[in-house]
Enzyme design. Structure first.
Site, PDB file in Angstrom:
ATOM      1  N   ARG A   1       0.837  -1.221   0.000  1.00  0.00           N
ATOM      2  CA  ARG A   1       0.000   0.000   0.000  1.00  0.00           C
ATOM      3  C   ARG A   1       0.863   1.259   0.000  1.00  0.00           C
ATOM      4  NH1 ARG A   1      -4.748   0.965   4.382  1.00  0.00           N
ATOM      5  NH2 ARG A   1      -3.114   1.128   5.953  1.00  0.00           N
TER       6      ARG A   1
ATOM      7  N   ARG B   1       2.941   4.178   4.761  1.00  0.00           N
ATOM      8  CA  ARG B   1       2.630   4.496   6.144  1.00  0.00           C
ATOM      9  C   ARG B   1       3.591   3.771   7.063  1.00  0.00           C
ATOM     10  NH1 ARG B   1      -3.739   3.892   7.210  1.00  0.00           N
ATOM     11  NH2 ARG B   1      -2.889   3.039   9.155  1.00  0.00           N
TER      12      ARG B   1
HETATM   13  P1  AMP Z   1      -6.246   3.422  10.606  1.00  0.00           P
HETATM   14  O1  AMP Z   1      -5.790   4.463   9.652  1.00  0.00           O
HETATM   15  O2  AMP Z   1      -7.713   3.373  10.797  1.00  0.00           O
HETATM   16  O3  AMP Z   1      -5.650   2.057  10.281  1.00  0.00           O
HETATM   17  O4  AMP Z   1      -5.642   3.834  12.041  1.00  0.00           O
HETATM   18  C1  AMP Z   1      -4.253   3.930  12.255  1.00  0.00           C
HETATM   19  C2  AMP Z   1      -3.941   3.863  13.741  1.00  0.00           C
HETATM   20  O5  AMP Z   1      -4.584   4.954  14.427  1.00  0.00           O
HETATM   21  C3  AMP Z   1      -4.461   2.620  14.459  1.00  0.00           C
HETATM   22  O6  AMP Z   1      -3.591   1.506  14.328  1.00  0.00           O
HETATM   23  C4  AMP Z   1      -4.538   3.123  15.909  1.00  0.00           C
HETATM   24  O7  AMP Z   1      -3.255   3.213  16.492  1.00  0.00           O
HETATM   25  C5  AMP Z   1      -5.054   4.558  15.704  1.00  0.00           C
HETATM   26  N1  AMP Z   1      -6.540   4.604  15.698  1.00  0.00           N
HETATM   27  C6  AMP Z   1      -7.352   4.945  14.654  1.00  0.00           C
HETATM   28  N2  AMP Z   1      -8.650   4.863  14.994  1.00  0.00           N
HETATM   29  C7  AMP Z   1      -8.667   4.475  16.287  1.00  0.00           C
HETATM   30  C8  AMP Z   1      -9.702   4.159  17.212  1.00  0.00           C
HETATM   31  N3  AMP Z   1     -10.997   4.246  16.873  1.00  0.00           N
HETATM   32  N4  AMP Z   1      -9.350   3.774  18.466  1.00  0.00           N
HETATM   33  C9  AMP Z   1      -8.064   3.670  18.829  1.00  0.00           C
HETATM   34  N5  AMP Z   1      -7.028   3.912  18.015  1.00  0.00           N
HETATM   35  C10 AMP Z   1      -7.318   4.309  16.742  1.00  0.00           C
END
Ligand code: AMP
Length: 212
Positions: free
Chosen positions: A127, A160
């Site tokens: 990605r 990322r």
């Molecule tokens: P994502 O882009 O949704 O994969 O989120 C990346 C990272 O942000 C995750 O691995 C968590 O560390 C943090 N994160 C995002 N959304 C949440 C959530 N709802 N609760 C807790 N941590 C979050």
């Protein structure tokens, strides 16, 4: 259009959220994007979240719930939203029910994306994301690589920090132990639509629109 996109990392939630938000003219609320923006801006939230995200762990519930309550209460999201990456714990799901109740919203669906871990690891290590317009690409399928300009806006593509294999494995562990069970909470409410995350972007997009 009020959707909660649920499923493991890398399953296509962000891609579909962007498409649907554009198609239906509603807001795309990505808690991950909001946290990454806070990290880049160096805000207090960003300083708190950076190491947690880097390790593949979850940011504390109280922090996330406060953010989502605030954003869902804005006039822009009153008539619809695509929620992407929240809830990730049972406490977040219960808090979200309370937030939606307070806003007198009860017509939402939960889109449950399903995909095997091996496919997820393969996808995430491939990605690339555009720094400028946030579009998501698959290095293999889209014929891009680090250093190629973004095919849609010419911006810089990057990987990322948390898409490195070791962190992906940790994120998947957190997903299976803490996040996946949350779907039972929604199944009990009869609002879940299951989607096979293995299909192409177009097919998944069409299926979601047919089923919600
Ligand atoms: P994502 O882009 O949704 O994969 O989120 C990346 C990272 O942000 C995750 O691995 C968590 O560390 C943090 N994160 C995002 N959304 C949440 C959530 N709802 N609760 C807790 N941590 C979050």
């Amino acid at each position: 259009m009020r959707l909660i996109l649920f499923g493991p990392p890398g399953v296509g939630k962000g891609t579909q959220a962007k498409l649907l938000a554009e198609e239906f003219g509603v807001g795309h609320i990505s808690t991950g994007d909001m946290l990454r923006a806070a990290v880049t801006a160096g805000t207090e939230l960003g300083k708190k979240a950076k190491a947690i995200m880097h390790a593949g762990h979850l940011v504390p519930d109280d922090v996330m719930i406060a953010i989502v309550r605030e954003v869902l209460s804005t006039p822009e999201n009153k008539h619809g939203f695509i929620l992407d990456g929240f809830p990730r714990t049972l406490a977040q799901a219960k808090a979200l029910s309370k937030i939606l109740d307070d806003l007198k919203i009860n017509d939402y669906k939960v889109v449950n994306f399903e995909l095997d871990d091996d496919d997820i690891v393969r996808r995430l290590s491939n990605r690339l994301v555009c720094r400028q317009d946030g579009k998501i690409f698959n290095a293999d399928l889209d014929g891009v690589t680090l250093g190629t300009p973004c095919p849609s806006c010419g911006g810089e593509l990057y990987q990322r920090d948390d898409d490195k294999e070791e962190t992906v494995r940790k994120r998947l562990k957190v997903y299976h132990t803490t996040t996946a069970p949350v779907i039972e909470y929604y199944k009990a409410g009869g609002v879940v639509v299951n989607i096979d995350g293995n299909s192409s972007v177009d097919v998944v997009n069409r299926e979601i629109k047919m089923m919600v």
